[in-house]
Design an enzyme around this catalytic site. Structure first.
Site, PDB file in Angstrom:
ATOM      1  N   ARG A  64      14.396 -22.942  36.688  1.00  0.00           N
ATOM      2  CA  ARG A  64      14.923 -22.361  35.459  1.00  0.00           C
ATOM      3  C   ARG A  64      16.204 -23.120  35.122  1.00  0.00           C
ATOM      4  O   ARG A  64      16.943 -23.537  36.037  1.00  0.00           O
ATOM      5  CB  ARG A  64      15.282 -20.874  35.649  1.00  0.00           C
ATOM      6  CG  ARG A  64      14.099 -19.935  35.688  1.00  0.00           C
ATOM      7  CD  ARG A  64      13.503 -19.732  34.297  1.00  0.00           C
ATOM      8  NE  ARG A  64      12.412 -18.769  34.303  1.00  0.00           N
ATOM      9  CZ  ARG A  64      11.117 -19.069  34.368  1.00  0.00           C
ATOM     10  NH1 ARG A  64      10.740 -20.336  34.462  1.00  0.00           N
ATOM     11  NH2 ARG A  64      10.191 -18.134  34.315  1.00  0.00           N
TER      12      ARG A  64
ATOM     13  N   GLY B 148       5.513 -26.628  32.930  1.00  0.00           N
ATOM     14  CA  GLY B 148       5.067 -26.535  34.323  1.00  0.00           C
ATOM     15  C   GLY B 148       3.655 -25.992  34.501  1.00  0.00           C
ATOM     16  O   GLY B 148       2.859 -26.547  35.248  1.00  0.00           O
TER      17      GLY B 148
ATOM     18  N   GLU C 148      16.853 -22.939  26.159  1.00  0.00           N
ATOM     19  CA  GLU C 148      15.596 -23.433  25.572  1.00  0.00           C
ATOM     20  C   GLU C 148      15.328 -22.743  24.235  1.00  0.00           C
ATOM     21  O   GLU C 148      15.650 -21.564  24.093  1.00  0.00           O
ATOM     22  CB  GLU C 148      14.439 -23.162  26.546  1.00  0.00           C
ATOM     23  CG  GLU C 148      14.608 -23.940  27.835  1.00  0.00           C
ATOM     24  CD  GLU C 148      13.560 -23.596  28.886  1.00  0.00           C
ATOM     25  OE1 GLU C 148      12.604 -22.869  28.574  1.00  0.00           O
ATOM     26  OE2 GLU C 148      13.706 -24.085  30.017  1.00  0.00           O
TER      27      GLU C 148
ATOM     28  N   ASP D  99      12.326 -30.042  33.429  1.00  0.00           N
ATOM     29  CA  ASP D  99      11.316 -29.314  32.660  1.00  0.00           C
ATOM     30  C   ASP D  99      11.899 -28.051  32.048  1.00  0.00           C
ATOM     31  O   ASP D  99      11.267 -27.418  31.213  1.00  0.00           O
ATOM     32  CB  ASP D  99      10.133 -28.952  33.578  1.00  0.00           C
ATOM     33  CG  ASP D  99       8.968 -28.329  32.813  1.00  0.00           C
ATOM     34  OD1 ASP D  99       8.601 -28.884  31.754  1.00  0.00           O
ATOM     35  OD2 ASP D  99       8.430 -27.300  33.260  1.00  0.00           O
TER      36      ASP D  99
ATOM     37  N   GLY E 259       9.097 -21.506  48.488  1.00  0.00           N
ATOM     38  CA  GLY E 259       8.132 -20.418  48.310  1.00  0.00           C
ATOM     39  C   GLY E 259       6.753 -20.976  48.020  1.00  0.00           C
ATOM     40  O   GLY E 259       6.393 -22.057  48.487  1.00  0.00           O
ATOM     41  N   ARG E 260       5.999 -20.233  47.220  1.00  0.00           N
ATOM     42  CA  ARG E 260       4.606 -20.640  46.908  1.00  0.00           C
ATOM     43  C   ARG E 260       4.565 -22.044  46.315  1.00  0.00           C
ATOM     44  O   ARG E 260       3.796 -22.902  46.768  1.00  0.00           O
ATOM     45  CB  ARG E 260       3.987 -19.636  45.911  1.00  0.00           C
ATOM     46  CG  ARG E 260       3.708 -18.268  46.495  1.00  0.00           C
ATOM     47  CD  ARG E 260       3.296 -17.306  45.395  1.00  0.00           C
ATOM     48  NE  ARG E 260       4.419 -17.026  44.524  1.00  0.00           N
ATOM     49  CZ  ARG E 260       5.054 -15.845  44.472  1.00  0.00           C
ATOM     50  NH1 ARG E 260       4.637 -14.834  45.193  1.00  0.00           N
ATOM     51  NH2 ARG E 260       6.089 -15.683  43.672  1.00  0.00           N
TER      52      ARG E 260
ATOM     53  N   HIS F 164       9.312 -27.470  29.178  1.00  0.00           N
ATOM     54  CA  HIS F 164       8.890 -26.304  29.979  1.00  0.00           C
ATOM     55  C   HIS F 164       7.355 -26.216  30.029  1.00  0.00           C
ATOM     56  O   HIS F 164       6.771 -25.216  29.600  1.00  0.00           O
ATOM     57  CB  HIS F 164       9.503 -25.015  29.425  1.00  0.00           C
ATOM     58  CG  HIS F 164       9.570 -23.930  30.458  1.00  0.00           C
ATOM     59  ND1 HIS F 164      10.561 -22.991  30.494  1.00  0.00           N
ATOM     60  CD2 HIS F 164       8.745 -23.632  31.493  1.00  0.00           C
ATOM     61  CE1 HIS F 164      10.351 -22.160  31.503  1.00  0.00           C
ATOM     62  NE2 HIS F 164       9.253 -22.537  32.128  1.00  0.00           N
TER      63      HIS F 164
ATOM     64  N   ARG G  87      16.460 -18.891  51.142  1.00  0.00           N
ATOM     65  CA  ARG G  87      17.347 -17.839  51.668  1.00  0.00           C
ATOM     66  C   ARG G  87      17.237 -17.760  53.180  1.00  0.00           C
ATOM     67  O   ARG G  87      18.193 -17.405  53.855  1.00  0.00           O
ATOM     68  CB  ARG G  87      17.009 -16.503  51.012  1.00  0.00           C
ATOM     69  CG  ARG G  87      17.483 -16.447  49.569  1.00  0.00           C
ATOM     70  CD  ARG G  87      17.080 -15.176  48.905  1.00  0.00           C
ATOM     71  NE  ARG G  87      15.629 -15.057  48.811  1.00  0.00           N
ATOM     72  CZ  ARG G  87      14.988 -14.195  48.036  1.00  0.00           C
ATOM     73  NH1 ARG G  87      15.692 -13.350  47.305  1.00  0.00           N
ATOM     74  NH2 ARG G  87      13.676 -14.145  47.977  1.00  0.00           N
TER      75      ARG G  87
END
Ligand code: NAP
Length: 319
Positions: free
Chosen positions: A234, A283, A263, A258, A155-156, A281, A177
């Site tokens: 995630r 990012g 968490e 990450d 994706g992005r 985490h 997908r």
């Protein structure tokens, strides 16, 4: 913005980049549902908006306690903690912050790949611990340029990672997908097939039920004893127990993570593994990008209550 002060529930600690603007425009109830349930019950009928973070939970139960709720604004692109189906069934809008953090997460991913391949944190410790002087040169590491990169999620952010990897002359493949006809990189139907054709496997899908444990023991085995897993998606996307076992037994070469299953708790078995890179985490965690995310979050709230179109509703809520 409406004349009356609008009651807003912050479901997690607000970013200092967002809090002052929210407090100037809304009556903010900071985590009242957790900190003072009795007071929360009194204001709940008036709450019209929720401000959430990328890791926040907004359950159907919480939504059910807020009869006047109209908008959930997430400061983050991932919204797997929000029960969007429950929101949608009540006509409640959900917004997030896509796009503005692509560069940051892609930059960190390349940093994690290099850190894992070249063992940069271990090299830093080697110097600090005096081992360079006492033991001589560090053991050799591995080359990243020209290696095979598999990206799970194109994706992005996945595309930002791929574009950066081009500069490292990596051989890029991906799974998603669906195949992307406009992209030049090879598509594999499954993460397992992709892993078998990769030296580095980067995971950058959304979290949630659809991707839970997409990266399982079979995928890690396919990546193999020389392979490196990088998870910036995630924690739920990777079977953490299977990952730890694969690393402990040498069936997987290394990992850079990450994000984690629970968490901020990272299993001790993972923390004890010397060649695993762990970051908390981070990012999107630069001042510049968090400012852009805060601005977009506020922009969505402001637009909604001014009766204007939302800037960035989540795809499920474009109604
Ligand atoms: P995006 O543009 O929506 O891209 C998601 C990609 O994942 C798409 O290519 C999608 O496939 C693919 N995908 C979704 N479900 C899949 C499945 N079941 N199997 C295989 N591929 C699947 O999202 P984005 O903006 O790149 O962000 C991706 C995620 O990164 C976020 O949702 C968030 O969880 C995570 N993130 C982490 C951090 C951090 O701090 N570490 C920061 C920002 C974001 P299609 O293209 O075929 O639909």
């Amino acid at each position: 913005m409406s004349e009356l002060p609008i009651d807003l529930l912050a479901v997690s600690m607000l970013s200092p980049l967002l809090a002052p603007r929210l407090q100037a425009s809304f009556t903010v109830h900071d985590r009242l549902h957790e900190l003072d349930p009795a007071a929360f019950r009194l204001v709940a009928p008036r709450i019209r908006a929720i401000a959430a973070g990328g890791e926040s939970r907004v359950s159907a139960e919480l939504i059910g306690q807020l009869p006047a709720l109209e908008l959930i604004a997430v400061m983050g692109v991932g919204y797997d903690g929000i029960d969007v189906a429950a929101a949608k069934s009540r006509g409640i809008q959900v917004t997030h912050t896509p796009g503005v953090l692509n560069d940051e997460v892609a930059d960190l991913t390349l940093g994690l790949m290099l850190s894992a391949a070249r063992q940069i944190p271990a090299a830093d410790r080697y110097v600090r611990d005096g081992k360079w002087a006492s033991q001589g040169a560090m053991p050799l590491t591995r080359k990243m340029s020209g290696a095979r990169l598999g990206i799970v999620g194109m994706g992005r952010i996945g595309q930002g990672i791929a574009r950066r990897a081009v500069a490292f002359e990596m051989v890029i493949s991906y799974t998603a997908r669906s195949a992307k006809a406009d992209l030049p990189w090879r598509f594999f139907e499954t993460p397992e097939e992709l892993a078998a054709a990769s030296d580095f496997l980067v995971v950058i899908t959304p979290g949630g039920n659809d991707t839970r444990h997409l990266i399982n023991a079979a995928v890690l085995n396919a990546l193999g004893p020389e392979g490196i897993l990088v998870n910036v998606a995630r924690g739920s996307v990777v079977d953490e127990e299977a990952l730890i076992t694969a690393l402990e037994t040498g069936r997987l070469g290394g990992a850079a993570l990450d994000v984690f299953a629970t968490e901020p708790h990272v299993p001790e078995r993972l923390r004890l593994l010397p060649h695993v890179i762990l970051t908390p985490h981070i990012g999107s965690a630069t001042a510049q990008t968090r400012q852009s995310m805060a601005d977009l979050t506020f922009g969505n709230l402001e637009a909604y209550f001014a009766g204007k179109p939302l800037l960035t509703p989540v795809p499920e809520c474009r109604f």
